[in-house]
Design a protein around this motif. Structure first.
Motif, short mmCIF file in Angstrom:
data_model
loop_
_atom_site.label_atom_id
_atom_site.label_comp_id
_atom_site.label_asym_id
_atom_site.label_seq_id
_atom_site.Cartn_x
_atom_site.Cartn_y
_atom_site.Cartn_z
N ASN A 18 29.42 52.16 20.31
CA ASN A 18 28.90 52.61 19.57
C ASN A 18 29.87 51.30 18.18
O ASN A 18 30.96 50.74 18.69
N ALA A 19 29.54 51.28 17.10
CA ALA A 19 30.11 50.68 15.67
C ALA A 19 31.76 51.27 16.36
O ALA A 19 33.02 50.43 15.28
N ASP A 20 31.60 52.42 16.04
CA ASP A 20 33.43 52.95 16.03
C ASP A 20 34.28 52.83 17.24
O ASP A 20 35.62 52.95 17.25
N GLY A 21 34.03 52.34 17.55
CA GLY A 21 34.14 52.68 19.57
C GLY A 21 34.67 53.97 19.82
O GLY A 21 35.61 54.48 20.74
N THR A 22 34.23 55.03 19.42
CA THR A 22 33.62 55.59 20.13
C THR A 22 33.42 56.69 21.87
O THR A 22 33.62 57.41 22.21
N LYS A 23 31.85 55.88 20.99
CA LYS A 23 30.75 56.66 22.48
C LYS A 23 30.53 55.47 23.27
O LYS A 23 30.45 54.16 22.71
N THR A 99 27.63 44.81 22.21
CA THR A 99 27.25 45.70 21.83
C THR A 99 26.16 45.35 21.43
O THR A 99 25.20 43.97 21.72
N TRP A 123 24.87 58.41 23.40
CA TRP A 123 26.06 58.22 22.77
C TRP A 123 27.27 58.98 23.88
O TRP A 123 26.87 60.23 22.86
#
Length: 151
Positions: A18-23, A99, A123
């Protein structure tokens, strides 16, 4: 039509953070004899005759999610030997990172399989140590955790 698991299959799958790189995005699959909680699977699918694994992951993401892959990067190959409802399966999987455009919203969404069935996508946390639901292919976990570390 049931899948013939009597031979080794070649697959191409995507680690899509995802955009923030956590999932990262995974499909949600129902319970099996081996997994009472069901399982998650990376997005992607089989490589077709005459197609490269890179072409396959691009096609599969387009067909299943109606999305394109931005910054597609080859990570490596993993081997997946497994049982699904007691039946032996064997895959060699080309792993990619990239992405999605457009990406599903924070709540996830659905994908459409080749047989027309609709499967939820969610996610999954990159740090999945607390999750009871396994991720397949299992050998991809070292790459997935590397994605979270910026690999």
């Amino acid at each position: 039509m049931p899948i013939d698991r009597s031979y080794i299959r070649v697959k191409a799958m995507l680690v899509a953070p995802n955009a923030d790189g956590t999932k990262h995005l995974v499909s949600v699959n129902g319970k099996t004899d081996e997994n009472a909680e069901g399982f998650h699977r990376l997005i992607g699918g089989s490589v077709e005759l005459g197609e490269t694994h890179r072409e396959a992951v691009i096609r599969e993401v387009d067909e299943e999610l109606g999305a394109r892959i931005v910054d597609l990067t080859f990570l490596g190959m993993v081997e997946n030997i497994f049982r699904l409802n007691g039946e032996l399966g064997h895959e060699v999987v080309a792993l990619y990172r990239g992405t999605l455009d457009p990406a599903p919203g924070p709540e996830g969404g659905t994908l459409t399989e080749s047989d027309g069935s609709v499967v939820p996508v969610v996610w999954r946390p990159l740090d999945d140590t607390e999750l009871a639901v396994p991720l397949y292919p299992a050998a991809a976990n070292e790459w997935i955790h590397g994605v979270g570390a910026g690999v």
